[in-house]
Design an enzyme around this catalytic site. Sequence first.
Site, PDB file in Angstrom:
ATOM      1  N   TRP A   1       0.808  -1.225   0.000  1.00 42.70           N
ATOM      2  CA  TRP A   1       0.000   0.000   0.000  1.00 42.70           C
ATOM      3  C   TRP A   1       0.841   1.275   0.000  1.00 42.70           C
ATOM      4  O   TRP A   1       0.307   2.363  -0.091  1.00 42.70           O
ATOM      5  CB  TRP A   1      -0.923   0.023   1.224  1.00 42.70           C
TER       6      TRP A   1
ATOM      7  N   SER B   1      -5.111  -4.342  -0.249  1.00 44.15           N
ATOM      8  CA  SER B   1      -6.568  -4.208  -0.040  1.00 44.15           C
ATOM      9  C   SER B   1      -6.978  -2.774   0.232  1.00 44.15           C
ATOM     10  O   SER B   1      -8.072  -2.356  -0.149  1.00 44.15           O
ATOM     11  CB  SER B   1      -6.994  -5.052   1.154  1.00 44.15           C
TER      12      SER B   1
ATOM     13  N   GLU C   1      10.716  -8.326  -3.388  1.00 50.54           N
ATOM     14  CA  GLU C   1      11.221  -7.007  -2.969  1.00 50.54           C
ATOM     15  C   GLU C   1      10.667  -6.775  -1.581  1.00 50.54           C
ATOM     16  O   GLU C   1       9.484  -6.465  -1.420  1.00 50.54           O
ATOM     17  CB  GLU C   1      10.716  -5.916  -3.917  1.00 50.54           C
TER      18      GLU C   1
ATOM     19  N   CYS D   1      10.274   1.669   1.259  1.00 51.33           N
ATOM     20  CA  CYS D   1      11.240   0.590   1.482  1.00 51.33           C
ATOM     21  C   CYS D   1      12.638   1.166   1.391  1.00 51.33           C
ATOM     22  O   CYS D   1      13.478   0.962   2.251  1.00 51.33           O
ATOM     23  CB  CYS D   1      11.026  -0.517   0.468  1.00 51.33           C
TER      24      CYS D   1
ATOM     25  N   GLU E   1      12.726  -2.908  10.850  1.00 55.51           N
ATOM     26  CA  GLU E   1      12.416  -1.880   9.855  1.00 55.51           C
ATOM     27  C   GLU E   1      11.490  -0.848  10.508  1.00 55.51           C
ATOM     28  O   GLU E   1      10.497  -1.219  11.131  1.00 55.51           O
ATOM     29  CB  GLU E   1      11.699  -2.517   8.659  1.00 55.51           C
TER      30      GLU E   1
HETATM   31  P1  NAD Z   1       2.590  -6.939   3.318  1.00 55.65           P
HETATM   32  O1  NAD Z   1       3.673  -7.939   3.202  1.00 55.65           O
HETATM   33  O2  NAD Z   1       1.688  -7.023   4.484  1.00 55.65           O
HETATM   34  O3  NAD Z   1       1.646  -6.994   2.029  1.00 55.65           O
HETATM   35  C1  NAD Z   1       2.136  -6.841   0.715  1.00 55.65           C
HETATM   36  C2  NAD Z   1       1.149  -7.474  -0.261  1.00 55.65           C
HETATM   37  O4  NAD Z   1       1.177  -8.898  -0.074  1.00 55.65           O
HETATM   38  C3  NAD Z   1      -0.306  -7.067  -0.027  1.00 55.65           C
HETATM   39  O5  NAD Z   1      -0.956  -6.948  -1.280  1.00 55.65           O
HETATM   40  C4  NAD Z   1      -0.867  -8.237   0.764  1.00 55.65           C
HETATM   41  O6  NAD Z   1      -2.260  -8.389   0.650  1.00 55.65           O
HETATM   42  C5  NAD Z   1      -0.137  -9.400   0.134  1.00 55.65           C
HETATM   43  N1  NAD Z   1      -0.024 -10.587   0.989  1.00 55.65           N
HETATM   44  C6  NAD Z   1      -0.022 -10.649   2.345  1.00 55.65           C
HETATM   45  N2  NAD Z   1       0.127 -11.933   2.755  1.00 55.65           N
HETATM   46  C7  NAD Z   1       0.216 -12.693   1.629  1.00 55.65           C
HETATM   47  C8  NAD Z   1       0.395 -14.100   1.387  1.00 55.65           C
HETATM   48  N3  NAD Z   1       0.520 -14.965   2.390  1.00 55.65           N
HETATM   49  N4  NAD Z   1       0.461 -14.519   0.112  1.00 55.65           N
HETATM   50  C9  NAD Z   1       0.380 -13.649  -0.912  1.00 55.65           C
HETATM   51  N5  NAD Z   1       0.189 -12.317  -0.756  1.00 55.65           N
HETATM   52  C10 NAD Z   1       0.122 -11.847   0.503  1.00 55.65           C
HETATM   53  O7  NAD Z   1       3.321  -5.538   3.215  1.00 55.65           O
HETATM   54  P2  NAD Z   1       2.692  -4.095   3.401  1.00 55.65           P
HETATM   55  O8  NAD Z   1       2.487  -3.869   4.856  1.00 55.65           O
HETATM   56  O9  NAD Z   1       1.544  -3.922   2.459  1.00 55.65           O
HETATM   57  O10 NAD Z   1       3.901  -3.188   2.847  1.00 55.65           O
HETATM   58  C11 NAD Z   1       4.955  -2.773   3.638  1.00 55.65           C
HETATM   59  C12 NAD Z   1       6.180  -3.641   3.455  1.00 55.65           C
HETATM   60  O11 NAD Z   1       6.575  -3.675   2.086  1.00 55.65           O
HETATM   61  C13 NAD Z   1       7.394  -3.104   4.190  1.00 55.65           C
HETATM   62  O12 NAD Z   1       8.104  -4.158   4.819  1.00 55.65           O
HETATM   63  C14 NAD Z   1       8.250  -2.502   3.093  1.00 55.65           C
HETATM   64  O13 NAD Z   1       9.619  -2.392   3.357  1.00 55.65           O
HETATM   65  C15 NAD Z   1       7.975  -3.431   1.981  1.00 55.65           C
HETATM   66  N6  NAD Z   1       8.306  -2.779   0.719  1.00 55.65           N
HETATM   67  C16 NAD Z   1       9.386  -3.231   0.006  1.00 55.65           C
HETATM   68  C17 NAD Z   1       9.754  -2.613  -1.175  1.00 55.65           C
HETATM   69  C18 NAD Z   1      10.911  -3.096  -1.991  1.00 55.65           C
HETATM   70  O14 NAD Z   1      10.961  -2.768  -3.163  1.00 55.65           O
HETATM   71  N7  NAD Z   1      11.842  -3.859  -1.453  1.00 55.65           N
HETATM   72  C19 NAD Z   1       8.999  -1.525  -1.639  1.00 55.65           C
HETATM   73  C20 NAD Z   1       7.920  -1.078  -0.882  1.00 55.65           C
HETATM   74  C21 NAD Z   1       7.582  -1.727   0.299  1.00 55.65           C
END
Ligand code: NAD
Length: 476
Positions: A147, A174, A244, A278, A379
Amino acid sequence: MATMIIENERTKAASGKTYEVRNPATGEVVDEVPFGDVADVDRAAQAAAKAFTTWSKLAPNKRAEILHKAARNMLAKVEEIAPILTKEQGKTLLESRIEAQRFGENIAWFADLADKVHGEHVALPDKTTYGLVVRRPIGVCGAIVPWNFPLTLAANKVAPAIAAGNTVVLKPASTTPLATLACIEALIEGGLPEGVVNVVLGPATGDAIVGHPLIRKIALTGSTPTGRKVMARAADALKKVTLELGGSDPCIVLDDADLEAAARAISVGRFFNCGQACLAVKRLYVQEAAYAPLMEKLVARASKLKPGNGLDKDSRMGPMHTDTQRAEVEAQVKDAVDRGANVLYGGGRPKGDEYENGWFIEPTILENVPDGARMWTEEVFGPALPVRKIKDLDEGLRLANDSQFGLGSSIWTGNMAAAHRAVSELEAGYTWVNALQIAHDELPFGGTKQSGFGKEHGVEAFLQYTEEKSVVYGGV
Ligand code: NAD
């Protein structure tokens, strides 16, 4: 009510269920959207598989032409899309404009590669034969997006995938589906053929994408714990994965640095997008003589970042995206303060009626944060920065690498030998030297250690959406 997009048709969830998307600045409902599940992912995957049979066979220059036209149509709607993103995500309008613009530019950048990346001819010992290495698209790809940057992180996956001839099932987070839908709508209106990009919504659709037999590759941007789950599930069918994940980027500032430029980059790096990035300056290590003047500059900059509703022109920092996210950052800050850290700036919530219903937080800078504090080991996904004084580069590098993460990193110094040593020794997928932490289209971006693997951006990302196949022609 917004709908999902499957085979270019606007569709509700098979179950008929819906959920609400709320504005993090006001708590108001922005829209109601379908609560999709396994059945909807199946429909989307079938549509993508059908589309793959024609999209993958199009001449690459024709694909490029279609994508450029679609991207132009999307870019003409940046001003319409930006407020949608601000309302669902919270970020300022300026940040939303940049993000929406990046979405269209990314599609165009990869469209340019569609007919330029090719295989090779390989001479074989038997002269009646010759070898080729050809590149083929993989098939249906799953794109799972968080998000914090809903549009750029979707484009990072969709753009190389479709430029290389794949088709996509895309799942936005979501809580941030609306601007993504608007972008895909704009691509479709600009001529993107049916089934090439399908969008499903709902928290359970991520897991369903990873488990779907027709989906051959998964690209996830998300937290490290989610990355572990996705990789384990994808292992069942040996799917390719690009992960990522989280980061805790160190920044080292040496005494001979341009402190004005460093302060600007650190402030942008930590407070852009309300710290929910990130790639962000998340741990700051400053050499002794630079320490006091740099802190003065950072505090001055933080004090200008007025929190507010992202739609208001004078807001410089939107709210946090959710209450849970804010509570997490507040707990990390409290942990540091309880252990003896000193609050140089912020540390709480802004006061005033306009902040009552949103997840606002102050930009925060903490010094003397003791070793072992959560801000060093976890983080911090919000606008709070721990700072530590260092004696020299050796100490800076040791502390910088003392992390489970390895996404970005940066160093500020006037000494090229010190910069070169940092470039060689920092354990990260990216190092910026005297430069703002911006991920460029041209350079491959991705982490090491528990920040994941695989690349987005650059020719490298395009290649990861292709498979190499060896061919031998005999009897020549
Ligand atoms: P999250 O891991 O909770 O969710 C990310 C996505 O994965 C969402 O669409 C979620 O619905 C989906 N998801 C959750 N559980 C899943 C599963 N078991 N199987 C498949 N899909 C699933 O992360 P968030 O809270 O939305 O985002 C923040 C995180 O993202 C932070 O840790 C941030 O560092 C990371 N991030 C990384 C990068 C990068 O390029 N390395 C960029 C932006 C954010």
